[in-house]
Motif scaffolding. Structure first.
Motif, PDB file in Angstrom:
ATOM      1  N   TYR A  47       0.900  -2.183  -6.820  1.00  0.00           N
ATOM      2  CA  TYR A  47       0.577  -1.505  -5.569  1.00  0.00           C
ATOM      3  C   TYR A  47      -0.915  -1.169  -5.467  1.00  0.00           C
ATOM      4  O   TYR A  47      -1.624  -1.061  -6.464  1.00  0.00           O
ATOM      5  N   HIS A  88       2.802  -1.819   4.152  1.00  0.00           N
ATOM      6  CA  HIS A  88       2.751  -0.410   3.778  1.00  0.00           C
ATOM      7  C   HIS A  88       4.143  -0.040   3.315  1.00  0.00           C
ATOM      8  O   HIS A  88       5.117  -0.208   4.059  1.00  0.00           O
ATOM      9  N   LEU A 127       0.989   5.451   0.068  1.00  0.00           N
ATOM     10  CA  LEU A 127       0.335   6.748   0.264  1.00  0.00           C
ATOM     11  C   LEU A 127       0.740   7.653  -0.887  1.00  0.00           C
ATOM     12  O   LEU A 127       1.925   7.895  -1.108  1.00  0.00           O
ATOM     13  N   ALA A 146      -2.936   4.189   5.799  1.00  0.00           N
ATOM     14  CA  ALA A 146      -2.208   3.312   4.875  1.00  0.00           C
ATOM     15  C   ALA A 146      -1.814   2.017   5.575  1.00  0.00           C
ATOM     16  O   ALA A 146      -1.922   0.919   4.994  1.00  0.00           O
ATOM     17  N   GLU A 147      -1.362   2.115   6.830  1.00  0.00           N
ATOM     18  CA  GLU A 147      -0.995   0.918   7.584  1.00  0.00           C
ATOM     19  C   GLU A 147      -2.210   0.016   7.818  1.00  0.00           C
ATOM     20  O   GLU A 147      -2.121  -1.210   7.706  1.00  0.00           O
ATOM     21  N   GLN A 172       6.973   2.648   1.123  1.00  0.00           N
ATOM     22  CA  GLN A 172       7.296   3.984   0.637  1.00  0.00           C
ATOM     23  C   GLN A 172       8.363   3.813  -0.437  1.00  0.00           C
ATOM     24  O   GLN A 172       9.558   3.772  -0.126  1.00  0.00           O
ATOM     25  N   VAL A 203       0.858  -1.186   0.000  1.00  0.00           N
ATOM     26  CA  VAL A 203       0.000   0.000   0.000  1.00  0.00           C
ATOM     27  C   VAL A 203       0.894   1.236   0.000  1.00  0.00           C
ATOM     28  O   VAL A 203       1.807   1.355   0.817  1.00  0.00           O
ATOM     29  N   ALA A 245      -3.187  -1.717   4.632  1.00  0.00           N
ATOM     30  CA  ALA A 245      -2.231  -2.796   4.357  1.00  0.00           C
ATOM     31  C   ALA A 245      -2.592  -4.053   5.150  1.00  0.00           C
ATOM     32  O   ALA A 245      -2.518  -5.173   4.622  1.00  0.00           O
TER      33      ALA A 245
END
Length: 372
Positions: free
Chosen positions: A58, A45, A15, A34-35, A47, A13, A38
């Motif tokens: 994603y 989650h 953001l 986001a967490e 980045q 996931v 996920a």
């Protein structure tokens, strides 16, 4: 649009913050959302260190309704299973500008159709959308025949920037400060003004093969300067679609609000090409117009994460954890200061925000109902 039986697994996931500036407290909440998403999707989650592509597989959490399906397809966003939020083809479709027709002979941007407002007419208050100052004057002249009107900038949230006018002369100072190019791109709404207003929320979220729907109300609080601001939402959430929501024992005005949200959404699905959304939220107002008549109508849509999304997430998780669960009551809370949190609170932010000062944001879920 219905959920398939099986959703393709996601690798993570992400953001997707598309805004120029995101306040500290909002960014913290977005990361927590986001967490949580996920966990629901059974993936991490992440980045990414490189710009994402479709091959990454994603799932995205955008901070705004996305525009331009072809561009978003390069990220792998092609259906409601790829994001928590929504996607539209043209900028104005992401705003309350879609909620009203144009006045006769008015200018309009690419992709505009009055067909949306025609289909959704029973769900709307009286009003017009315009894309030029000249058309705003024409629309105001028509609306003022029946009473005061409300000027609604389409990019503002929570009623900010709105003004009530009772004469054409009062409109001019408001138009003077508007940029013609911005107006031509995004539009402006002029709508009958209501008094003694109640505002209801109706919504639906679809994540990881689950659908839940809700009705609710918003409550206000006071910030550190004493101004009245959004303080949270109280939701009644059911497993399933709007038909499950309508099976609840409801007061007639609330049943009307839900049906108006459904009509509005059906018009969007039919008349907004490229529209997809896994998160759908509608504000419906009920009040008296300038002639004293009781009116009800959808004010605007939100096809992106919003103030109620922390409660939506907790409800989704509760339904995922307990297949027999049919209904919950969920709420979000925004409190200025450092309150003692309820024992059942899930904290999403607590700190000294650089813009708002000491602030706590949390959500709760309670009143579990397993009856079918």
């Amino acid at each position: 649009m219905t959920m398939p039986d099986v959703c393709a697994p996601k690798s993570g996931v992400v953001l997707l913050d598309t805004r120029v500036h995101t306040p500290d407290h909002e960014h913290a909440v977005h990361l927590k959302l986001a967490e949580g998403l996920a966990r629901l999707l059974g993936c991490p989650h992440v980045q990414p260190s490189q710009p994402p592509t479709a091959s990454d597989g994603y799932y995205y959490l955008p901070t705004e309704t996305l525009v331009d399906p072809k561009r978003q397809a390069t990220l792998g966003i092609c259906s409601e299973h790829d994001l928590f939020g929504g996607l539209v083809t043209y900028p104005y479709m992401a705003t309350k500008a879609i909620s009203h027709p144009l006045p006769a002979g008015a200018s309009f941007p690419p992709g505009w159709t009055d067909a949306f407002a025609r289909q959704a007419s029973d769900a709307l208050l009286r009003g017009y959308t315009v894309f030029s100052k000249a058309d705003a004057r024409n629309a105001a002249q028509l609306l003022l025949l029946d009473g005061p009107l409300r000027i609604k900038p389409v990019l503002a949230c929570a009623g900010r920037g709105q003004q009530v006018v009772t004469t054409l002369d009062a409109l001019e100072p408001l138009l003077a400060g508007m940029d013609e190019q911005e107006l031509a791109l995004w539009g402006l709404v002029l709508e009958e003004d209501l008094s003694e207003v109640q505002t209801f929320s109706v919504g639906q979220v679809r994540v990881a093969g689950q659908t839940c729907s809700y009705h609710g109300t918003q409550h206000l609080t006071h910030d550190h300067q004493g101004a009245e601001v959004y303080g949270g939402s109280d939701l009644v959430v059911v497993r399933g679609g709007y038909e499950a929501l309508l099976q609840l024992p409801l007061e007639e005005h609330l049943r009307l609000a839900i049906n108006q949200a459904i009509v509005y959404e059906q018009a969007a699905e039919r008349h907004l090409p490229g529209f997809i959304a896994s998160r759908r939220n509608y504000d419906i107002a009920r009040g008296h117009n300038g002639q004293g008549h009781l009116r009800s109508g959808v004010l605007e849509q939100s096809w992106r994460l919003g103030g109620a999304s922390t409660a939506e997430l907790l409800a989704l998780q509760a339904f995922a954890d307990d297949p027999a669960l049919q209904q919950v009551r969920a709420s979000t809370h925004e409190v200025f200061g450092t309150p003692e949190l309820p024992t059942d609170a899930t904290l999403f932010y607590q700190g000294n925000d650089s813009e708002l000062g000491q602030l706590s944001k949390f959500a709760r879920i309670r009143d579990y109902d397993h009856s079918e």
